[in-house]
Design an enzyme around this catalytic site. Structure first.
Site, PDB file in Angstrom:
ATOM      1  N   CYS A   1      38.091  25.498  44.818  1.00 53.67           N
ATOM      2  CA  CYS A   1      38.574  26.613  45.640  1.00 53.67           C
ATOM      3  C   CYS A   1      39.077  26.100  46.994  1.00 53.67           C
ATOM      4  CB  CYS A   1      37.470  27.650  45.823  1.00 53.67           C
ATOM      5  SG  CYS A   1      36.932  28.365  44.246  1.00 53.67           S
TER       6      CYS A   1
ATOM      7  N   HIS B   1      36.513  31.186  39.772  1.00 53.78           N
ATOM      8  CA  HIS B   1      35.553  31.435  40.839  1.00 53.78           C
ATOM      9  C   HIS B   1      36.101  32.625  41.644  1.00 53.78           C
ATOM     10  CE1 HIS B   1      33.356  27.255  41.211  1.00 53.78           C
ATOM     11  NE2 HIS B   1      33.070  27.893  40.090  1.00 53.78           N
TER      12      HIS B   1
ATOM     13  N   SER C   1      30.191  29.467  50.457  1.00 48.75           N
ATOM     14  CA  SER C   1      30.938  28.260  50.842  1.00 48.75           C
ATOM     15  C   SER C   1      31.758  27.750  49.653  1.00 48.75           C
ATOM     16  CB  SER C   1      29.920  27.209  51.298  1.00 48.75           C
ATOM     17  OG  SER C   1      30.575  26.032  51.713  1.00 48.75           O
TER      18      SER C   1
ATOM     19  N   CYS D   1      33.669  25.733  46.802  1.00 47.73           N
ATOM     20  CA  CYS D   1      33.561  24.453  46.110  1.00 47.73           C
ATOM     21  C   CYS D   1      34.852  23.651  46.268  1.00 47.73           C
ATOM     22  CB  CYS D   1      33.290  24.696  44.616  1.00 47.73           C
ATOM     23  SG  CYS D   1      34.781  25.145  43.684  1.00 47.73           S
TER      24      CYS D   1
ATOM     25  N   GLU E   1      37.115  32.997  44.679  1.00 46.15           N
ATOM     26  CA  GLU E   1      38.293  32.716  45.504  1.00 46.15           C
ATOM     27  C   GLU E   1      39.545  32.561  44.641  1.00 46.15           C
ATOM     28  OE1 GLU E   1      35.367  31.210  45.379  1.00 46.15           O
ATOM     29  OE2 GLU E   1      34.815  30.246  47.278  1.00 46.15           O
TER      30      GLU E   1
END
Lengths: 141, 141
Positions: free
Chosen positions: A78, A46, A73, A75, A48
């Site tokens: 992350c 992802h 936002s 998950c 991040e």
């Protein structure tokens, strides 16, 4: 946040999921990342996670002075990485398309700031409309 | 668990952190992983994350029928990945050297089984004794 959006745009241009992130230490970007599900067939990169990986190995003291910027936002995975490394603050572009583990982060002492950025919302909502199956795969649905 | 221990041993033989993991679907191993901090300079490839990455992209329905085996209690990041993908069960070799987010996993409906395996305990405790700084780095301390 501009740099995180830039990463999201790069992912979009590569045919990937438009989510980006940067890790900032003392006002300086030390790692940039973007979602790599499509580009690398990755289920863990992802935005991040990619930013953390690209930052490389750092002492705990560095993470404790960082701010993680992300266009969406974060998950559970992350958010878990944020908790693991003790990153004290996360700045989120938007949480309208997906609301991650903001409450859990707060319960673990992480400062969470939500910006409701129209660019972040627009870019991802268009992607979700166009590629709903790929989007669902990315959030484990 | 034998396969996860084998992965941990391989990491140890490579000079890495001896933690291993496998993802099992319908009684068959679909992904194997080991901690890659030393081998790849990775801050996100804990054993469990490596197993997920090596499993590759799968439909949500597959994850929902998986069991994740890991030689060590999973940290916040790896537990977050379990929550993200909806893996219903985690089997843990030991939690004496490190206790991760077992309670959070349970609160999210994940079945957590702890085996208290002497091989897992012994291998990692020796590593922690010999390389405490590397160990601390791996758990963000």
């Amino acid at each position: 946040m501009e740099a995180a959006i830039e990463e999201a745009r790069t992912s979009q241009a590569q045919g990937g999921i438009p989510i980006g992130s940067v890790l900032v230490h003392s006002g300086e970007i030390i790692g940039r990342g973007r979602n790599r599900r499509v580009q690398r067939g990755s289920v863990i990169l992802h935005g991040e996670m990619d930013a953390l990986e690209n930052t490389g190995r750092r002492p705990a003291a560095v993470y404790r002075e960082c701010v993680l910027y992300t266009t969406l936002s974060p998950c559970a995975m992350c958010s878990g990485a944020v908790v693991l490394y003790g990153i004290p603050k996360v700045v989120i572009g938007e949480n309208r398309n997906f609301t991650g583990e903001e409450e859990w982060l707060r319960s673990r002492g992480v400062e969470v700031e939500i910006q409701r950025d129209a660019t972040c919302v627009g870019m991802l909502s268009r992607f979700i409309r166009e590629q709903p199956m790929l989007w669902n795969e990315d959030i484990g649905k």
